[in-house]
Scaffold this active site. Sequence first.
Site, PDB file in Angstrom:
ATOM      1  N   LYS A   1      22.358 -27.356 -62.896  1.00 11.95           N
ATOM      2  CA  LYS A   1      23.690 -27.937 -63.098  1.00 11.95           C
ATOM      3  C   LYS A   1      23.688 -28.832 -64.330  1.00 11.95           C
ATOM      4  O   LYS A   1      24.621 -28.803 -65.124  1.00 11.95           O
ATOM      5  CB  LYS A   1      24.132 -28.680 -61.825  1.00 11.95           C
ATOM      6  CG  LYS A   1      24.432 -27.716 -60.683  1.00 11.95           C
ATOM      7  CD  LYS A   1      24.595 -28.355 -59.315  1.00 11.95           C
ATOM      8  CE  LYS A   1      24.757 -27.261 -58.249  1.00 11.95           C
ATOM      9  NZ  LYS A   1      24.830 -27.757 -56.873  1.00 11.95           N
TER      10      LYS A   1
ATOM     11  N   GLN B   1      24.357 -33.216 -53.499  1.00 16.61           N
ATOM     12  CA  GLN B   1      23.563 -32.006 -53.274  1.00 16.61           C
ATOM     13  C   GLN B   1      23.124 -31.938 -51.813  1.00 16.61           C
ATOM     14  O   GLN B   1      22.621 -32.912 -51.254  1.00 16.61           O
ATOM     15  CB  GLN B   1      22.334 -32.007 -54.217  1.00 16.61           C
ATOM     16  CG  GLN B   1      21.562 -30.695 -54.237  1.00 16.61           C
ATOM     17  CD  GLN B   1      22.384 -29.516 -54.765  1.00 16.61           C
ATOM     18  OE1 GLN B   1      23.179 -29.637 -55.679  1.00 16.61           O
ATOM     19  NE2 GLN B   1      22.176 -28.354 -54.173  1.00 16.61           N
TER      20      GLN B   1
ATOM     21  N   ASP C   1      32.875 -29.792 -55.595  1.00 11.82           N
ATOM     22  CA  ASP C   1      32.202 -28.768 -54.788  1.00 11.82           C
ATOM     23  C   ASP C   1      33.187 -28.070 -53.846  1.00 11.82           C
ATOM     24  O   ASP C   1      32.876 -27.010 -53.299  1.00 11.82           O
ATOM     25  CB  ASP C   1      31.101 -29.410 -53.930  1.00 11.82           C
ATOM     26  CG  ASP C   1      29.706 -29.051 -54.402  1.00 11.82           C
ATOM     27  OD1 ASP C   1      29.546 -28.004 -55.055  1.00 11.82           O
ATOM     28  OD2 ASP C   1      28.770 -29.808 -54.094  1.00 11.82           O
TER      29      ASP C   1
HETATM   30  N1  GUN Z   1      23.385 -26.731 -51.392  1.00  8.52           N
HETATM   31  C1  GUN Z   1      23.414 -25.374 -51.471  1.00  8.52           C
HETATM   32  N2  GUN Z   1      24.455 -24.967 -52.215  1.00  8.52           N
HETATM   33  C2  GUN Z   1      25.102 -26.080 -52.621  1.00  8.52           C
HETATM   34  C3  GUN Z   1      26.251 -26.312 -53.434  1.00  8.52           C
HETATM   35  O1  GUN Z   1      26.915 -25.394 -53.939  1.00  8.52           O
HETATM   36  N3  GUN Z   1      26.599 -27.605 -53.617  1.00  8.52           N
HETATM   37  C4  GUN Z   1      25.902 -28.636 -53.064  1.00  8.52           C
HETATM   38  N4  GUN Z   1      26.340 -29.884 -53.280  1.00  8.52           N
HETATM   39  N5  GUN Z   1      24.837 -28.466 -52.308  1.00  8.52           N
HETATM   40  C5  GUN Z   1      24.439 -27.189 -52.089  1.00  8.52           C
END
Ligand code: GUN
Length: 275
Positions: free
Chosen positions: A47, A91, A114
Amino acid sequence: MIINGRKIADTIYGDLKIEIKKLGKKPTLGAILVGDNAASATYIKQKQKWADFVGINFILKKFPESISEADLLKEIHDFNDDRNVDGFIVQLPLPKHIRSKKIIGAISPLKDVDGFHPENQGKVMIGDTSWFVPCTPAGIMRIFEKLNVDLSGKNVVVIGRSNIVGKPIANLLINAWATVTVCNSKTKKIDAFTRKADVVVSAAGSPGLIKLSDINVNTLVIDVWFTIVDGKTYWDTDFNNMNLWGVMVTPVPGWVGPLTVAMLMKNTVTACSRK
Ligand code: GUN
């Protein structure tokens, strides 16, 4: 045929760079990472890398596994109140002593890039995709768009009932007039469902769950989830075999993964432009 999510992501980044130029300011994305889960650290690195690439400021706040729920909530409120932060993510997964629902519910829906907050999930459910659609489901829908798949009247089997992928992709598909069946790890005889499917979206995290004999030759299979066992990566599908059949499959992490990150950047630009 194998779908190249990387290429689709590149076109999204091209569009985003133009949009950011038009905005005349650099959007800012915040990220909260708790503990030292190796997969989470890898996702965060990706990211950060693509935020830099497209021209988005990236602010990472890292905390030890031992952080309390109250302290983490304070960090969420700080990001909510920070006028310089357009959007942020927490996350997942979080440590067991922290209630994920409480944390996600504390994120301002206006900064929830998200798309995990109940308000944004609810909007997706009722067909309003103008705000923040969860990133992996949004990436999967982009694949259908690129392949010119008309989902209307198609039998689509979603495997997985998570809030991150299974539920939101099922809602997006329902809104696109697909006939959607949502299976999960407790479903008996999954092959009875997959055999009747025009499209299978598998986000189960169950190595080798879908066998070649479980699907039809022309079924489009989107394999979203992967599992690492003893350092080796396994997909829900037996990808190599399926490729022989000419079934369209997206193996991960190389294919849907880049789209998840690209959609996060898109949501961040949306958050910035809405402010
Ligand atoms: N854990 C697995 N996929 C994701 C995601 O797309 N966003 C976040 N914040 N955590 C995750």
